[in-house]
Write an enzyme that holds these catalytic residues in place. Sequence first.
Site, PDB file in Angstrom:
ATOM      1  N   ASP A 121     -10.222  29.263 -62.819  1.00 44.76           N
ATOM      2  CA  ASP A 121      -8.687  29.260 -63.425  1.00 44.76           C
ATOM      3  C   ASP A 121      -8.814  30.020 -64.801  1.00 44.76           C
ATOM      4  O   ASP A 121     -10.033  30.318 -65.161  1.00 44.76           O
ATOM      5  CB  ASP A 121      -8.236  27.885 -63.683  1.00 44.76           C
TER       6      ASP A 121
ATOM      7  N   ASP B  43      -7.701  28.542 -67.523  1.00 42.59           N
ATOM      8  CA  ASP B  43      -7.574  27.467 -68.668  1.00 42.59           C
ATOM      9  C   ASP B  43      -5.985  27.805 -68.882  1.00 42.59           C
ATOM     10  O   ASP B  43      -5.292  27.806 -68.014  1.00 42.59           O
ATOM     11  CB  ASP B  43      -8.373  27.664 -69.811  1.00 42.59           C
TER      12      ASP B  43
END
Length: 292
Positions: A210, A212
């Site tokens: 991802d 973040d």
Amino acid sequence: MHRTKIGIIGGSGLYQIEGLEDPRWVDVETPWGRPSDKILTGTLGGIEMAFLPRHGRGHVHSPSTVPYRANIDALKRLGVTDIFSVSACGSFREEMAPGDFVIVDQFIDRTVAREGSFFGAGCVAHVSVAHPTCARLGNAAFDAATAEGVNVHRGGTYLAMEGPQFSTRAESRMYREAWGADVIGMTNMPEAKLAREAEICYASVAMITDYDSWHPDHGAVDINDIIATLGGNAAAARGLVARLPGLLGAERAPCPHGCDRALEHAIMTAPDHRDRDLTARLDAVAGRVLGE
């Protein structure tokens, strides 16, 4: 020359390795408590292997409760010479996208609730972690990931946070913009420092899941998206692991970067002032130098 024995510490998404000959889960007792789980041993490509699921099978340990000292001590007792840490991470860089791997070469340690050293009162030691990962192992991991068809980045700074919550957006932006971190995770510290104290070469493979929470187009970290990405990452990680024996070889020369001699001049406490109980607990980690 010594025989190579590869240790794999598997993080979220990587709970086993495939293709081992003579696989066996073994219990290892340590003076620092029980490791996260039993350790899977066997051979792969003619090289001895030891696999430890960092969070335990079934993912029972949070990042803060992982018994890091017991894990590293147990691998040392089994004769592991080289550790490859595999862990899920968030990215602070647009070009380091979900599904990519990063071969970490630096850390910023923001953990606060973990025992970070084997040493202490009664036996003080200071090892250098200026270069906290082994470049030789990093090169092998990069080559293995490339051969596996992974988009892999050579070098990156890993921000180790305590967790278990993900970052606030303000924290995420600070780590990215002010501190210059590239990826963020919760488990490589104090693991890397302890491996150095145990004189084991260590490499970190960050599997990006991802962006973040800093990224304006991606919003907050979504655990469902992470789990979806983990599946593909874990398959690639298993392929990477399978290639490592062929890259490292069975015969192991001394580490050119000195990882296996990190304690050579690190212990400060005079022999006649050392705590006997502590030095007894250090038999696997520091026996090479304490016995001299």
